[in-house]
Design an enzyme around this catalytic site. Structure first.
Site, PDB file in Angstrom:
ATOM      1  N   ASN A   1      18.106 -69.752  18.833  1.00 42.03           N
ATOM      2  CA  ASN A   1      18.486 -70.521  20.011  1.00 42.03           C
ATOM      3  C   ASN A   1      18.972 -69.548  21.081  1.00 42.03           C
ATOM      4  O   ASN A   1      20.058 -68.990  20.963  1.00 42.03           O
ATOM      5  CB  ASN A   1      19.597 -71.521  19.642  1.00 42.03           C
ATOM      6  CG  ASN A   1      20.110 -72.272  20.856  1.00 42.03           C
ATOM      7  OD1 ASN A   1      19.508 -72.218  21.935  1.00 42.03           O
ATOM      8  ND2 ASN A   1      21.225 -72.969  20.688  1.00 42.03           N
TER       9      ASN A   1
ATOM     10  N   LYS B   1      19.804 -70.224  24.088  1.00 42.57           N
ATOM     11  CA  LYS B   1      20.743 -70.810  25.056  1.00 42.57           C
ATOM     12  C   LYS B   1      20.268 -70.471  26.480  1.00 42.57           C
ATOM     13  O   LYS B   1      19.067 -70.447  26.716  1.00 42.57           O
ATOM     14  CB  LYS B   1      22.169 -70.336  24.763  1.00 42.57           C
ATOM     15  CG  LYS B   1      22.509 -70.540  23.274  1.00 42.57           C
ATOM     16  CD  LYS B   1      23.945 -70.389  22.919  1.00 42.57           C
ATOM     17  CE  LYS B   1      24.126 -70.683  21.428  1.00 42.57           C
ATOM     18  NZ  LYS B   1      25.521 -70.672  21.011  1.00 42.57           N
TER      19      LYS B   1
ATOM     20  N   HIS C   1      23.155 -80.135  20.240  1.00 45.42           N
ATOM     21  CA  HIS C   1      23.904 -78.886  20.076  1.00 45.42           C
ATOM     22  C   HIS C   1      25.340 -79.102  20.551  1.00 45.42           C
ATOM     23  O   HIS C   1      25.585 -79.835  21.509  1.00 45.42           O
ATOM     24  CB  HIS C   1      23.236 -77.766  20.879  1.00 45.42           C
ATOM     25  CG  HIS C   1      23.798 -76.424  20.534  1.00 45.42           C
ATOM     26  ND1 HIS C   1      24.979 -75.959  21.076  1.00 45.42           N
ATOM     27  CD2 HIS C   1      23.371 -75.482  19.668  1.00 45.42           C
ATOM     28  CE1 HIS C   1      25.235 -74.761  20.563  1.00 45.42           C
ATOM     29  NE2 HIS C   1      24.286 -74.452  19.703  1.00 45.42           N
TER      30      HIS C   1
ATOM     31  N   GLU D   1      27.235 -77.403  22.290  1.00 42.19           N
ATOM     32  CA  GLU D   1      27.462 -77.109  23.716  1.00 42.19           C
ATOM     33  C   GLU D   1      27.021 -78.280  24.584  1.00 42.19           C
ATOM     34  O   GLU D   1      27.609 -78.536  25.632  1.00 42.19           O
ATOM     35  CB  GLU D   1      26.741 -75.804  24.102  1.00 42.19           C
ATOM     36  CG  GLU D   1      27.469 -74.594  23.527  1.00 42.19           C
ATOM     37  CD  GLU D   1      26.572 -73.427  23.146  1.00 42.19           C
ATOM     38  OE1 GLU D   1      25.423 -73.356  23.613  1.00 42.19           O
ATOM     39  OE2 GLU D   1      27.025 -72.573  22.354  1.00 42.19           O
TER      40      GLU D   1
ATOM     41  N   GLU E   1      26.493 -76.609  12.248  1.00 39.36           N
ATOM     42  CA  GLU E   1      27.078 -75.534  13.053  1.00 39.36           C
ATOM     43  C   GLU E   1      28.546 -75.845  13.307  1.00 39.36           C
ATOM     44  O   GLU E   1      28.872 -76.582  14.251  1.00 39.36           O
ATOM     45  CB  GLU E   1      26.352 -75.429  14.405  1.00 39.36           C
ATOM     46  CG  GLU E   1      24.890 -75.055  14.299  1.00 39.36           C
ATOM     47  CD  GLU E   1      24.401 -74.342  15.560  1.00 39.36           C
ATOM     48  OE1 GLU E   1      23.796 -73.278  15.410  1.00 39.36           O
ATOM     49  OE2 GLU E   1      24.631 -74.828  16.672  1.00 39.36           O
TER      50      GLU E   1
ATOM     51  N   GLY F   1      29.511 -68.283  18.305  1.00 38.75           N
ATOM     52  CA  GLY F   1      29.787 -67.247  19.293  1.00 38.75           C
ATOM     53  C   GLY F   1      31.149 -66.596  19.136  1.00 38.75           C
ATOM     54  O   GLY F   1      31.621 -65.904  20.030  1.00 38.75           O
TER      55      GLY F   1
ATOM     56  N   SER G   1      27.497 -67.641  14.266  1.00 43.05           N
ATOM     57  CA  SER G   1      27.694 -66.207  14.056  1.00 43.05           C
ATOM     58  C   SER G   1      26.880 -65.628  12.889  1.00 43.05           C
ATOM     59  O   SER G   1      27.366 -64.765  12.153  1.00 43.05           O
ATOM     60  CB  SER G   1      29.184 -65.889  13.890  1.00 43.05           C
ATOM     61  OG  SER G   1      29.894 -66.216  15.081  1.00 43.05           O
TER      62      SER G   1
ATOM     63  N   GLY H   1      22.161 -67.873  17.221  1.00 47.80           N
ATOM     64  CA  GLY H   1      22.366 -67.759  18.670  1.00 47.80           C
ATOM     65  C   GLY H   1      22.279 -66.310  19.116  1.00 47.80           C
ATOM     66  O   GLY H   1      21.192 -65.740  19.232  1.00 47.80           O
TER      67      GLY H   1
HETATM   68  P1  13P Z   1      25.948 -67.770  17.561  1.00 46.25           P
HETATM   69  O1  13P Z   1      24.945 -67.319  16.517  1.00 46.25           O
HETATM   70  O2  13P Z   1      25.912 -66.934  18.810  1.00 46.25           O
HETATM   71  O3  13P Z   1      27.300 -67.974  16.989  1.00 46.25           O
HETATM   72  O4  13P Z   1      25.435 -69.231  18.062  1.00 46.25           O
HETATM   73  C1  13P Z   1      25.149 -70.191  17.108  1.00 46.25           C
HETATM   74  C2  13P Z   1      24.492 -71.326  17.789  1.00 46.25           C
HETATM   75  O5  13P Z   1      25.103 -72.058  18.535  1.00 46.25           O
HETATM   76  C3  13P Z   1      23.046 -71.521  17.550  1.00 46.25           C
HETATM   77  O6  13P Z   1      22.619 -72.746  18.039  1.00 46.25           O
END
Ligand code: 13P
Length: 232
Positions: A6, A8, A84, A86, A154, A160, A190, A211
């Site tokens: 992903n 983002k 997601h 976010e 997640e 992140g 992560s 991510g």
């Molecule tokens: P990270 O791998 O940067 O923690 O992000 C995870 C994520 O939100 C994937 O959709």
């Protein structure tokens, strides 16, 4: 085993082109890239399986800023992420809208990665199971165990942050999701080349939604290679 990257709101067309030129997915693992809308076509042209990061529930209409499932399908996009954290956190996504988006995508023939997960406050308040149950139930009621549905667990506190769920925590959450909805479950939060093996080796972990580490071709390839090794 499915490894999805992903991106983002990173990588426009040029950076996407550079990535797909350099990327050689190892055999023995399903790989999906989820770039921003404007880079979907570039990514698909590189021969990689591509998912959008969101999708609307209507086929068309007065919904400024949204993109529909038939539009994505026409572009050669194979699926979409929905729900997601976010989107839930910053854009008002709810269990109801997530479910509607998932239904529309599946009806249009797309695959779906539906995200669930508890926040840090919810975990500390001992509400992880309740939160997951409510989120997964919304999907189970509207979609059920569709063959093109995948759930991504997640935990919001792991996204992140560099904090990962312990393999045991992931195992527990995945088992709960699977007890309500019999679909593959990815872990996200992560995931890095250094921790991919212990997470992916857990029973009930069917892949990863990556991510930050998916933005670098070498680290994403390393995670894909780990998944391929574990499966074989
Ligand atoms: P990270 O791998 O940067 O923690 O992000 C995870 C994520 O939100 C994937 O959709």
């Amino acid at each position: 085993m499915l490894i999805a990257g992903n991106w983002k709101m990173y990588k426009g067309r040029r950076a996407t082109h550079e990535f797909v030129e350099a990327f050689e997915p190892p055999p023995g693992v399903d790989v999906v890239l989820c770039p921003p809308y404007v880079s979907l076509r570039e990514a698909a042209a590189g021969g990689v399986r591509v998912y959008a990061q969101n999708v609307h529930w209507a086929a068309e209409g007065a919904f400024t800023g949204e993109v529909s499932a038939p539009m994505l399908a026409e572009l050669g996009v194979a699926g979409a992420i929905v729900g997601h954290s976010e989107r839930r956190q910053y854009f008002g996504e709810t269990d109801e809208t997530v479910a509607r988006r998932a239904v529309a995508a599946l009806e249009a023939g797309l695959g779906v990665i539906a995200c669930v997960g508890e926040s840090e406050e919810e975990r500390e308040a001992g509400q992880t199971e309740l939160v997951l149950r409510i989120q997964v139930e919304a999907l189970a009621d509207s979609v059920g165990a569709h063959e093109r549905l995948v759930v991504a667990y997640e935990p919001v506190w792991a996204i992140g942050t560099g904090k990962t769920a312990t393999p045991e925590t992931a195992h527990e959450a995945h088992a709960l999701v699977k007890s309500m909805l019999e679909v593959p479950v990815l872990y996200g939060g992560s995931v890095k080349p250094e921790n991919a093996e212990e997470l992916l080796a857990q029973e009930g972990v069917d892949g990863a939604l990556v991510g930050g580490a998916s933005l670098d071709v070498d680290s994403f390839t390393a995670i894909c290679a780990t998944a391929a090794r574990i499966r074989s």
